[in-house]
Design an enzyme around this catalytic site. Structure first.
Site, PDB file in Angstrom:
ATOM      1  N   CYS A 101      89.082  16.715  87.565  1.00 51.27           N
ATOM      2  CA  CYS A 101      89.071  15.552  86.671  1.00 51.27           C
ATOM      3  C   CYS A 101      89.675  14.339  87.392  1.00 51.27           C
ATOM      4  O   CYS A 101      89.323  14.077  88.525  1.00 51.27           O
ATOM      5  CB  CYS A 101      89.820  15.926  85.392  1.00 51.27           C
ATOM      6  SG  CYS A 101      89.437  14.940  83.935  1.00 51.27           S
ATOM      7  N   ASP A 102      90.560  13.627  86.776  1.00 51.47           N
ATOM      8  CA  ASP A 102      91.024  12.386  87.394  1.00 51.47           C
ATOM      9  C   ASP A 102      91.850  12.611  88.659  1.00 51.47           C
ATOM     10  O   ASP A 102      92.056  11.656  89.423  1.00 51.47           O
ATOM     11  CB  ASP A 102      91.817  11.547  86.391  1.00 51.47           C
ATOM     12  CG  ASP A 102      91.475  10.062  86.511  1.00 51.47           C
ATOM     13  OD1 ASP A 102      90.288   9.745  86.759  1.00 51.47           O
ATOM     14  OD2 ASP A 102      92.384   9.219  86.398  1.00 51.47           O
TER      15      ASP A 102
END
Lengths: 206, 206
Positions: A101-102
């Site tokens: 994800c981020d």
């Protein structure tokens, strides 16, 4: 005991850490350690208060087999810069570096996604945030998770594929058993059994 | 702010709590609170040290919309008996009671699985542990998760189905959006989009 370090920043994404942490920490010979900026409790997106085992400074003194960067809402903050030295340490040690994800956007911003196939939540967003340090767009693939050598990346819905790739990279058990573990949780108990039976039937026919 | 209480005993199963906690705690108007025997840190199967927000005694003084019992390795220990009063309180309040994995066996042992359809990891195991207090075998269904009125039960691989049923029971958003949330994480980003497009195509033809 082989240590696997989980990097958790404030408002980390619970589900991205949960499956892989539980599986690894229950395996003989492996232990999960959580790492953050300070020793005080951090808070997950789900509202859980987690006490880190190590600070980043302490973690840099450890030997570890993998560095797992869990997504969440702080990877674009100054707090993330404090992870740089630990990532450098992981590279020196030849440890697996896994980001979901981020956290993948963070890896892109420090120039680690330029040479190998990788993924993220969205290419344009990765390019926008990582800027000039990211030149790997031609290596970007739209998949749940991907592993090339010691680098694992995944999008935020790929928590089980991310987990599978980490288990494979660490060679925690035979590949077939890792695949079974993945199917058990991906498909659920009943569907996984049906698939096993179908596969057994196919094997028999072959 | 509507509180949802997550009961965590020592060696709780990280993945059974993660998805539903993150989704609920990020929703406007909802907050997740963790509850355990004492205020000191407990440890997940994944090796995370979690500081509970409330003790069971404190939680009994609260109003809450749902009591979520997360599975793990302590539901057959004396520590689980300390949850009894909180479950009673949940019943009095008309709160949703949701149990996953071995927490369902605990519910069976206190006589809560006799009148409504429910599931667990395995019927025989549920019967063996719950003993005479469990007379609900004719209501047992082999599914990932099931919701009847305010009672939700799930097996340990049904964390996303468990989450979906809790979101539906609490009516946190329109049913269609909850289904989309579920598909997003169950199928993964790319497959979920494909399914959406297929469904949109079907809608168009209809």
């Amino acid at each position: 005991m082989t240590e696997v370090l989980f990097v958790l920043l404030e408002e980390y994404a619970d589900w991205e850490a949960a499956s892989i942490a539980a599986e690894l920490n229950q395996l003989e010979g492996f232990t999960v350690k959580t790492v953050s900026n300070e020793k005080q409790a951090i808070h997950s997106m789900g509202g859980f208060s987690t006490l880190p085992d190590y600070t980043f400074v302490e973690a840099c003194q450890k030997e570890f087999a993998a560095l797992v960067l869990i997504g969440g809402k702080s990877w674009r903050s100054d707090k993330a810069k404090e992870v740089d030295a630990l990532v450098e340490k992981a590279k020196q040690q030849g440890a697996v570096i896994a980001a979901i994800c981020d956290a993948t956007v963070y890896l892109g911003s420090i120039g680690l996604l330029n040479d190998q196939k990788h993924t993220s939540n969205q290419l344009q967003d990765l390019q926008d945030y990582a800027g000039a340090n990211y030149t790997g767009a031609n290596q970007y693939v739209e998949v749940q998770a991907i592993r090339v050598d010691n680098l694992i990346t995944a999008n935020g819905t790929g928590h089980l594929e991310f987990a599978k790739e980490i288990l494979l990279a660490l060679q925690v058990k035979p590949e077939k058993e890792i695949e079974q573990w993945y199917n058990f949780y991906k498909l659920g108990y009943y569907e996984a059994i049906k698939q096993e039976l179908r596969n057994a039937g196919t094997d028999h026919i072959d």
